[in-house]
Design a protein around this motif. Structure first.
Motif, PDB file in Angstrom:
ATOM      1  N   HIS A  33     -34.547 -15.724 -21.373  1.00 25.72           N
ATOM      2  CA  HIS A  33     -34.751 -15.904 -22.805  1.00 25.72           C
ATOM      3  C   HIS A  33     -35.371 -14.612 -23.349  1.00 25.72           C
ATOM      4  CE1 HIS A  33     -36.323 -17.413 -26.622  1.00 25.72           C
ATOM      5  NE2 HIS A  33     -35.527 -18.459 -26.487  1.00 25.72           N
ATOM      6  N   PRO A  34     -34.897 -14.125 -24.488  1.00 25.52           N
ATOM      7  CA  PRO A  34     -35.390 -12.827 -24.986  1.00 25.52           C
ATOM      8  C   PRO A  34     -36.896 -12.780 -25.204  1.00 25.52           C
ATOM      9  CG  PRO A  34     -33.458 -13.536 -26.227  1.00 25.52           C
ATOM     10  CD  PRO A  34     -33.828 -14.678 -25.334  1.00 25.52           C
ATOM     11  N   SER A  35     -37.511 -13.900 -25.554  1.00 25.50           N
ATOM     12  CA  SER A  35     -38.942 -13.853 -25.877  1.00 25.50           C
ATOM     13  C   SER A  35     -39.835 -14.197 -24.694  1.00 25.50           C
ATOM     14  CB  SER A  35     -39.247 -14.800 -27.037  1.00 25.50           C
ATOM     15  OG  SER A  35     -38.926 -16.120 -26.700  1.00 25.50           O
ATOM     16  N   THR A  36     -39.281 -14.300 -23.489  1.00 24.81           N
ATOM     17  CA  THR A  36     -40.148 -14.540 -22.336  1.00 24.81           C
ATOM     18  C   THR A  36     -40.597 -13.235 -21.686  1.00 24.81           C
ATOM     19  OG1 THR A  36     -38.217 -14.774 -20.883  1.00 24.81           O
ATOM     20  CG2 THR A  36     -39.150 -16.787 -21.808  1.00 24.81           C
ATOM     21  N   HIS A  37     -40.196 -12.092 -22.257  1.00 25.98           N
ATOM     22  CA  HIS A  37     -40.658 -10.781 -21.781  1.00 25.98           C
ATOM     23  C   HIS A  37     -40.354 -10.571 -20.302  1.00 25.98           C
ATOM     24  CE1 HIS A  37     -43.523  -9.972 -25.345  1.00 25.98           C
ATOM     25  NE2 HIS A  37     -42.629 -10.871 -25.677  1.00 25.98           N
ATOM     26  N   GLY A  38     -39.198 -10.963 -19.891  1.00 26.17           N
ATOM     27  CA  GLY A  38     -38.825 -10.826 -18.488  1.00 26.17           C
ATOM     28  C   GLY A  38     -38.262 -12.146 -18.003  1.00 26.17           C
ATOM     29  N   LEU A  58     -43.644 -19.643 -12.333  1.00 31.49           N
ATOM     30  CA  LEU A  58     -43.645 -18.207 -12.037  1.00 31.49           C
ATOM     31  C   LEU A  58     -42.831 -17.917 -10.779  1.00 31.49           C
ATOM     32  CD1 LEU A  58     -47.471 -17.569 -12.596  1.00 31.49           C
ATOM     33  CD2 LEU A  58     -45.643 -17.573 -14.282  1.00 31.49           C
ATOM     34  N   GLY A  59     -42.634 -16.644 -10.522  1.00 31.90           N
ATOM     35  CA  GLY A  59     -42.061 -16.247  -9.244  1.00 31.90           C
ATOM     36  C   GLY A  59     -40.650 -15.716  -9.292  1.00 31.90           C
ATOM     37  N   TYR A  60     -40.020 -15.684 -10.464  1.00 29.68           N
ATOM     38  CA  TYR A  60     -38.629 -15.240 -10.520  1.00 29.68           C
ATOM     39  C   TYR A  60     -38.473 -13.748 -10.224  1.00 29.68           C
ATOM     40  CZ  TYR A  60     -37.264 -19.741 -12.397  1.00 29.68           C
ATOM     41  OH  TYR A  60     -37.015 -21.082 -12.541  1.00 29.68           O
ATOM     42  N   LEU A  61     -39.547 -12.975 -10.427  1.00 32.59           N
ATOM     43  CA  LEU A  61     -39.470 -11.534 -10.131  1.00 32.59           C
ATOM     44  C   LEU A  61     -40.280 -11.177  -8.877  1.00 32.59           C
ATOM     45  CD1 LEU A  61     -39.589  -9.401 -13.406  1.00 32.59           C
ATOM     46  CD2 LEU A  61     -37.801  -9.529 -11.692  1.00 32.59           C
ATOM     47  N   ASP A  85     -46.641  -3.372 -13.258  1.00 30.54           N
ATOM     48  CA  ASP A  85     -46.636  -3.363 -14.727  1.00 30.54           C
ATOM     49  C   ASP A  85     -45.941  -2.073 -15.149  1.00 30.54           C
ATOM     50  OD1 ASP A  85     -47.067  -3.151 -17.388  1.00 30.54           O
ATOM     51  OD2 ASP A  85     -49.236  -3.363 -17.304  1.00 30.54           O
ATOM     52  N   TYR A  86     -44.650  -2.173 -15.397  1.00 32.66           N
ATOM     53  CA  TYR A  86     -43.847  -0.967 -15.655  1.00 32.66           C
ATOM     54  C   TYR A  86     -44.086  -0.398 -17.053  1.00 32.66           C
ATOM     55  CZ  TYR A  86     -41.120  -5.068 -16.926  1.00 32.66           C
ATOM     56  OH  TYR A  86     -40.737  -6.296 -17.394  1.00 32.66           O
ATOM     57  N   LEU A  87     -44.931  -1.050 -17.860  1.00 32.61           N
ATOM     58  CA  LEU A  87     -45.319  -0.462 -19.143  1.00 32.61           C
ATOM     59  C   LEU A  87     -46.628   0.315 -19.036  1.00 32.61           C
ATOM     60  CD1 LEU A  87     -44.403  -3.352 -21.610  1.00 32.61           C
ATOM     61  CD2 LEU A  87     -43.032  -1.406 -20.882  1.00 32.61           C
ATOM     62  N   SER A  88     -47.308   0.218 -17.928  1.00 30.47           N
ATOM     63  CA  SER A  88     -48.540   0.974 -17.715  1.00 30.47           C
ATOM     64  C   SER A  88     -48.577   1.563 -16.311  1.00 30.47           C
ATOM     65  CB  SER A  88     -49.779   0.093 -17.897  1.00 30.47           C
ATOM     66  OG  SER A  88     -49.528  -1.056 -18.570  1.00 30.47           O
ATOM     67  N   ASP A 378     -49.072 -10.883 -24.041  1.00 29.79           N
ATOM     68  CA  ASP A 378     -48.514  -9.603 -23.597  1.00 29.79           C
ATOM     69  C   ASP A 378     -48.211  -9.557 -22.095  1.00 29.79           C
ATOM     70  OD1 ASP A 378     -47.583  -7.051 -23.990  1.00 29.79           O
ATOM     71  OD2 ASP A 378     -49.560  -6.089 -23.851  1.00 29.79           O
ATOM     72  N   PRO A 379     -47.498 -10.551 -21.572  1.00 30.65           N
ATOM     73  CA  PRO A 379     -47.242 -10.525 -20.124  1.00 30.65           C
ATOM     74  C   PRO A 379     -46.155  -9.515 -19.750  1.00 30.65           C
ATOM     75  CG  PRO A 379     -46.092 -12.380 -21.109  1.00 30.65           C
ATOM     76  CD  PRO A 379     -46.880 -11.726 -22.223  1.00 30.65           C
ATOM     77  N   VAL A 380     -46.285  -8.967 -18.583  1.00 26.49           N
ATOM     78  CA  VAL A 380     -45.210  -8.167 -17.964  1.00 26.49           C
ATOM     79  C   VAL A 380     -44.908  -8.844 -16.633  1.00 26.49           C
ATOM     80  CG1 VAL A 380     -44.600  -5.962 -16.933  1.00 26.49           C
ATOM     81  CG2 VAL A 380     -45.793  -6.014 -19.107  1.00 26.49           C
TER      82      VAL A 380
END
Length: 386
Positions: A33-38, A58-61, A85-88, A378-380
């Protein structure tokens, strides 16, 4: 819906209340889903549009990061931390390197500490801008999202000039940093900060933070009291928006943060709107820190004295190091058995903890509010699942 099949036959409706006509429905929100941030799934129990309960799944990634680290030598792990955290990424490299340095007793030269502060705060600025863009997009505000990529690209240009990489810089090393910044780089950095203060920040403030639609969608939505934030282990901008005065850069200063004049930004209401303001004001505080770091940065080496041969910690040694990342406190636990690999390593993720707040924050609100609340955490997912 397939023709001729009832919602019950499709498994979409689960009658719970047997005494009346109202029934609740279980609905999968995500994992795609676009708004699940991943890749994140939440099982929603709904009464019409009203959220009755949320069950985060959790756990899909999950990529087995912790175990893979235990098969690698200490220096080999640094670039792997960028993928959490690929944004930081620079903040990740920093906290891991600090943990190993504490474990092995390695001193970091002063210039390298200033450079680490500069890059950590630059990464915080870029991450916070993308937060504003992401929450805007989730609430159907497209233009702030496009603008956030402008700031991100300008910042990534600077990171690339200094490190050779944009998204996964692999710049911070155990004992210091990989290289010094090129001539003229700090001047370009200060020009970028001027641009943010003069144009970008006021633009976001007017376009999005003062937007009546955003205020209507976020004010009073997902209110998190300070004591609940503490009970759940929330940290960073999410906790500070609820009035929790805790920032490791102030409370347990590391590197050379105790030499800089900056404010700990806190709020009072703890709603989605205030969580967004935390990021906005923290951008200004990060600019203050970077300017002081550039002004005061001494000359000197950028890499400390490292042990000869493979890096090894004493058998039985262990350390847990935390730092203030853009999303909150992130940390690394390392235990050594005396070998060249960590015997045990564990990554502590701030947004893994804060996703557990979803049921508390969303119950009784509408599905559309859940989208805003999730974005405000703000989850990653790369960091949450690892």
């Amino acid at each position: 819906m397939a023709e001729g099949m009832s919602p019950e036959e499709l498994g979409m409706v689960e009658p719970i209340e047997t005494g009346g006509e109202r029934r609740t429905m279980q609905l999968n929100f995500g994992p795609q889903h676009p708004s699940t941030h991943g890749v994140f799934r939440a099982v929603l129990t709904l009464d019409g549009e009203t959220v009755v309960d949320v069950d985060p799944v959790l756990g899909y990634l999950h990529r087995n990061h912790d175990y893979i680290y235990q098969l690698m030598t200490y220096p080999q792990i640094v670039p792997m931390t960028d993928r959490t955290d690929y944004l930081s990424p620079l903040n990740n490299e920093l906290v891991y390197s600090m943990a190993v340095e504490e474990l092995l007793g390695i001193e970091v030269p002063e210039r390298a500490q200033y450079l680490r502060v500069i890059f950590a705060e630059l990464n915080r600025i870029l991450s916070h801008f993308l937060y504003i863009g992401s929450i805007a997009l989730d609430l159907a505000g497209y233009q702030p999202f496009l603008l956030s990529w402008r700031e991100r690209e300008l910042g990534y240009d600077l990171i690339e000039k200094a490190t050779g990489q944009r998204m996964f810089p692999n710049y911070i090393r155990i004992g210091g940093v990989h290289n010094d910044v090129p001539e003229g780089w700090t001047g370009e950095l200060l020009e970028f900060l001027d641009f943010i203060e003069r144009e970008a920040w006021p633009e976001y403030k007017t376009l999005w933070m003062e937007n009546p639609i955003f205020k209507a969608r976020s004010e009073g939505v997902g209110v998190l009291p300070g004591e609940v934030a503490i009970a759940y282990g929330a940290t960073g901008p999410v906790a500070r928006a609820s009035g929790v005065r805790r920032d490791l850069r102030k409370d347990r200063p590391y590197l050379v943060y105790d030499r800089f004049d900056f404010e700990m930004v806190t709020g009072e209401k703890g709603d989605t709107y205030e969580r967004s303001w935390m990021r906005m004001y923290e951008i200004l505080e990060s600019i203050k820190i970077i300017r002081q770091a550039v002004r005061d940065m001494p000359d000197g080496p950028i890499l400390g004295q490292l042990p000869r041969g493979p890096m090894k910690a004493a058998k039985g040694a262990e350390v847990f190091t935390v730092a203030e990342g853009p999303r909150g406190e992130h940390g690394v636990y390392i235990a050594s058995d005396g070998g060249v690999h960590p015997y045990r390593i564990h990554w502590f993720s701030p947004t893994f903890t804060m996703l557990q707040l979803l049921p508390y924050l969303a119950k009784g609100l509408k599905v559309a509010d859940l989208i805003a609340i999730l974005a405000s955490l703000d989850p990653v997912m790369g960091e949450v699942d690892r």
